[in-house]
Design a protein around this motif. Structure first.
Motif, short mmCIF file in Angstrom:
data_model
loop_
_atom_site.label_atom_id
_atom_site.label_comp_id
_atom_site.label_asym_id
_atom_site.label_seq_id
_atom_site.Cartn_x
_atom_site.Cartn_y
_atom_site.Cartn_z
N ALA A 1 53.38 22.46 20.64
CA ALA A 1 54.49 21.77 21.30
C ALA A 1 54.00 21.00 22.52
CB ALA A 1 55.58 22.75 21.69
N ARG B 1 54.30 17.11 23.32
CA ARG B 1 54.92 16.59 24.54
C ARG B 1 54.01 15.54 25.18
NH1 ARG B 1 56.33 21.48 27.44
NH2 ARG B 1 57.41 21.92 25.51
N LEU C 1 56.50 13.01 22.36
CA LEU C 1 57.73 13.60 21.86
C LEU C 1 58.33 14.46 22.97
CD1 LEU C 1 56.28 12.79 19.20
CD2 LEU C 1 57.45 14.69 18.14
N LYS C 2 59.54 14.92 22.75
CA LYS C 2 60.15 15.70 23.82
C LYS C 2 60.65 17.06 23.33
CE LYS C 2 61.19 12.00 26.92
NZ LYS C 2 60.21 11.14 26.27
N PRO C 3 59.76 17.91 22.88
CA PRO C 3 60.24 19.22 22.46
C PRO C 3 60.50 20.10 23.68
CG PRO C 3 57.88 19.07 22.11
CD PRO C 3 58.31 17.76 22.71
N ALA D 1 63.08 24.40 21.47
CA ALA D 1 62.51 24.00 20.18
C ALA D 1 61.36 24.92 19.80
CB ALA D 1 62.04 22.55 20.25
N VAL D 2 60.59 25.33 20.82
CA VAL D 2 59.45 26.22 20.53
C VAL D 2 59.95 27.54 19.99
CG1 VAL D 2 57.45 27.36 21.51
CG2 VAL D 2 58.10 25.09 22.32
N ALA E 1 61.07 27.09 16.55
CA ALA E 1 59.96 26.89 15.62
C ALA E 1 59.34 28.23 15.26
CB ALA E 1 58.92 25.97 16.24
N ILE F 1 62.19 20.71 13.28
CA ILE F 1 62.53 21.19 14.61
C ILE F 1 62.05 20.24 15.69
CG2 ILE F 1 61.97 22.99 16.28
CD1 ILE F 1 62.11 24.76 13.53
N PHE F 2 60.84 19.72 15.53
CA PHE F 2 60.27 18.93 16.62
C PHE F 2 60.62 17.44 16.55
CE2 PHE F 2 57.07 22.46 16.88
CZ PHE F 2 57.54 22.92 18.10
N LYS G 1 63.06 14.62 16.37
CA LYS G 1 64.50 14.36 16.48
C LYS G 1 64.82 12.88 16.31
CE LYS G 1 65.54 18.61 17.27
NZ LYS G 1 65.81 19.41 16.06
N PHE H 1 54.17 12.77 15.01
CA PHE H 1 54.19 14.18 14.66
C PHE H 1 53.22 14.45 13.51
CE2 PHE H 1 55.65 17.47 11.79
CZ PHE H 1 55.73 18.57 12.64
#
Lengths: 309, 419
Positions: B30, B34, B38-40, B44-45, B48, B70-71, B73, B81
């Protein structure tokens, strides 16, 4: 199909052509097809094309042919809900409030109900288009949509998909029967895809020589046959020489009318030079045609007509 | 999934599930995401880890799908990803991959192995900025690919621009925030409420007065709303300008992201509208699509002809509503100078403001000797110099500078008359 009962004279593509032709609009087969589909599927029709090819005319003639009221919304930049959809009659409302005060009415709920009632509502085109009775839904022409800004376009999306408008103080107005919507655009801006997606799209092109001749015969009474042929051949050729602004059908009709008024029977360089302003609207184009190019075009036209006869 | 360990460069050795450190790995993964843009969030972690637990040890495809669900969006994040997943959870040839990511020279690529979008950002994220050699000065490679030509003398070339690193991207966004084109507001015909103004808004006044049952009629006021006009960019990508193409494209991409109503056209010998390609959110993806769309990278240039095509095909469609035109070219026209003059004039008369950005102007003692430049000069509103076109900051600074005598194109014409 209930629609065919309501639109008894537009049940096939041929009948649409016939119907429009009765009112002096000669539609090509493809245009007639999309008009027919728009009527049948009750979807808005989005007509795009150069200026002067008869986009607005479709709506006018359709209203006449189907015997529906025509409601026209002429778009311009900054068109807002107040001038497109509805407005409250503020001066009258103010008076009502003063009257209520004078007569000592203190019931707020009633006052509100009175002020925001049908009496004080000024209906603008969009609202008018939604208030047709069944079987008599109006033809709603949204002219030159590209002149508005995106905000209005977004609003229109909602209207065109649900055919309803919500007025906060008044409630939701929903069309008993959706109006026949014709949207036109001159492409001074790209209209958003989302709006086009809701409509049937048709690009209105310049007519073929045969069609244009038929249109001029129909529209310009008393235009000499030889002259009409020359005019059409000339204009058709002008459209191929890469002018900045090609003459549309409206211009051809104007030109034919002008030459008929001047009692001309055939084209000659001098006449063309004098009346070019009805046909071309850009100085650069006029200069080009008044120079050598106009002569060449005229010579080619005469040769062509000789060969044909 | 047993990995080849012992690579110092590897920050996080991913470890097989069931090793007890699986959750840690997802956490690290994650973090990589980031850093890659991306903005998990922490939620989200947790999700996951839960999802993978529920999944059990399944196939790689399922694992990929679960983490992706999940990651990711936003659809635009998918390529980033995918790349990160590939690198992070890849058991085969990890060492090779890492070496490739760390090598200062760009790896040899054939047509079939184009860099995937986000690859350089992912490698940044994995390596950390400091361990990676700077790639900013990397030359763009030009693969010349002569094909059947449509017109004589026109060679089709494909460009391959280096990808944008994560840092470059954030710097670019910051710079664009600073962009303030001069005279960059247009009065619209819409209104907005304001605490003090001079136009009464009857509708708002009425509504407001009803709160007190119509006792208090306090006038509400509104003012005209202003907004930025549409921006139309015509950028020259011909041979003489090719060294700047990369920075333009990035500039234009971020600009399209940040501003409404931006239309972008690239031209060499022919005009290409890349507005839609640039709308793609991922910069690498957007630029890859641009390069696909444009057929004649760094070939010749026909400015006059290009402007003619623009005026005829697009002028009326994109120059409405007071558009400002940004013309980026060196003005080195070899062909029809009269045509160039006529068309520049027409463009000038159909837009609100024509700003010409000329990279040649930065040289001391620039004189408009070239015939093309001389033909265009009388018809532009501003001629701006950009100190260093390779740096986005300078480009933004040049465009944001107030209108002054330095940007007045007529001064060159005056100088000529004087001499």
């Amino acid at each position: 199909m209930p629609e065919s009962a309501e639109l008894p004279r537009a049940e096939s593509i041929d009948s649409v052509i016939e119907l429009l032709s009765q009112h002096d609009y000669l539609a090509g087969r493809s245009l007639a097809t999309v008009v027919f589909l728009a009527l049948r599927m009750q979807r808005p029709l989005f007509l795009e094309g150069e200026a002067g090819v008869g986009k607005t005319e479709v709506a006018k003639v359709l209203a006449k042919a189907l015997d529906r009221p025509l409601i026209r919304l002429q778009c311009y930049e900054g068109l807002d809900v107040a001038s497109a959809v509805y407005e409250w009659n503020y001066p009258a409302q103010m008076l009502e409030i003063r009257m209520a005060e004078a007569s000592g009415v203190s019931d707020r709920g009633r006052l509100e109900g009175d002020i925001f009632s049908e009496r004080y509502l000024i209906r603008r085109p969009v609202l008018q288009a939604l208030s047709g009775e069944p079987g008599k839904a109006p033809v709603f022409l949204i002219d030159e949509l590209d002149r508005t800004d995106e905000a209005f376009e977004a609003f229109l999306l909602e209207v065109l998909s649900d055919f309803q408008v919500t007025i906060p103080e008044f409630g939701t107005v929903k069309a008993a029967e959706p109006p026949i919507v014709i949207v036109t655009s001159n492409r001074t801006r790209e209209v958003h895809d989302a709006l086009k997606r809701r409509c049937l799209y048709h690009w209105v092109d310049y007519p073929s020589a045969a069609d244009e001749l038929a249109i001029i015969r129909r529209k310009v009474a008393g235009c000499n046959e030889q002259l009409s042929r020359q005019i059409v051949a000339y204009v058709q050729r002008l459209r191929t020489i890469d002018l900045f602004k090609n003459p549309g059908i409206a211009e051809s009709i104007d030109w034919a009318t002008a030459l008929t008024e001047l009692d001309r029977l055939a084209l000659d360089p001098e006449t063309i030079g004098d009346t070019l302003g009805t046909l071309l609207k850009y100085q650069e184009d006029i200069a080009r045609i008044q120079g050598g190019e106009g002569q060449a075009v005229l010579a080619a036209v005469k040769a062509e007509l000789l060969a044909a006869s | 999934m047993q990995l080849a360990g012992g690579n110092d460069g590897i920050v996080v050795p991913p470890i097989a599930a069931g090793d007890g450190r699986f959750a840690d790995n997802i956490l690290y993964f994650a973090r990589v995401l980031r850093k890659a843009g991306l903005k998990p969030g922490p939620g989200a972690v947790v999700d996951a880890i839960e999802a993978v637990d529920a999944l059990g040890i399944g196939s790689r495809v399922e694992f990929h799908a679960a983490l992706g669900a999940i990651f990711v969006k936003r659809h635009e994040d998918q390529p980033v990803f995918d790349e990160a997943f590939e690198v992070f959870w890849q058991s085969r040839d990890l060492v090779g991959k890492m070496i490739q990511l760390m090598s200062p020279r760009s790896p040899d690529r054939s047509e079939t192995q184009k860099p995937k979008a986000g690859q350089s950002r992912v490698s940044d994220a994995l390596m950390g900025q400091n361990q990676r050699p700077e790639r900013e000065e990397r030359e763009t490679e030009v693969e010349v690919d002569a094909r059947l030509t449509m017109s004589p003398g026109e060679v089709f070339r494909r460009m391959d621009f280096g990808q944008m690193s994560a840092r470059e991207l954030s710097v670019a966004r910051r710079e664009i925030e600073r962009l303030r084109l001069p005279v960059d507001t247009v009065k619209t015909r819409r209104y907005q409420p304001t605490p003090r103004g001079r136009r009464i808004d009857p509708r708002a006044s009425m509504r407001h007065s009803l709160r007190t049952g119509g006792d208090l009629m306090l006038p509400r006021v509104r003012e005209v709303r202003v907004q930025a006009p549409p921006l139309v960019v015509l950028a020259d990508i011909s041979g003489s300008m090719s060294q700047y193409s990369r920075i333009f494209l990035h500039f234009l991409h971020v600009l399209s992201e940040r501003r409404r109503r931006v239309h972008v056209f690239l031209f060499g010998t022919r005009l290409t509208n890349v507005t839609r390609q640039l709308r793609h959110r991922d910069p690498d993806e957007a630029i890859a699509r641009c390069t696909e769309a444009v057929a004649d990278w760094s070939g010749g240039t026909r400015i006059g002809e290009t402007l003619r095509v623009f005026n005829r095909q697009w002028g009326r469609r994109v120059l409405g509503q007071g558009a400002v035109v940004l013309l980026i070219t060196d003005g080195l026209e070899r062909e029809d100078i009269d045509l160039l003059e006529t068309e520049t004039d027409r463009l000038h008369r159909s837009c609100r403001r024509l700003i010409w950005l000329n990279p040649l102007l930065r040289f001391e003692g620039f004189e408009p000797r070239a015939r093309g430049v001389r033909a265009m000069l009388p018809h532009v509103d501003e001629l701006r110099s950009v100190h260093n076109l390779q740096a986005l900051g300078d480009l933004v600074a040049a465009l944001s500078a107030p209108v002054s005598r330095a940007s007045d194109p007529r001064r060159f014409l005056l100088d000529e008359r004087a001499s």
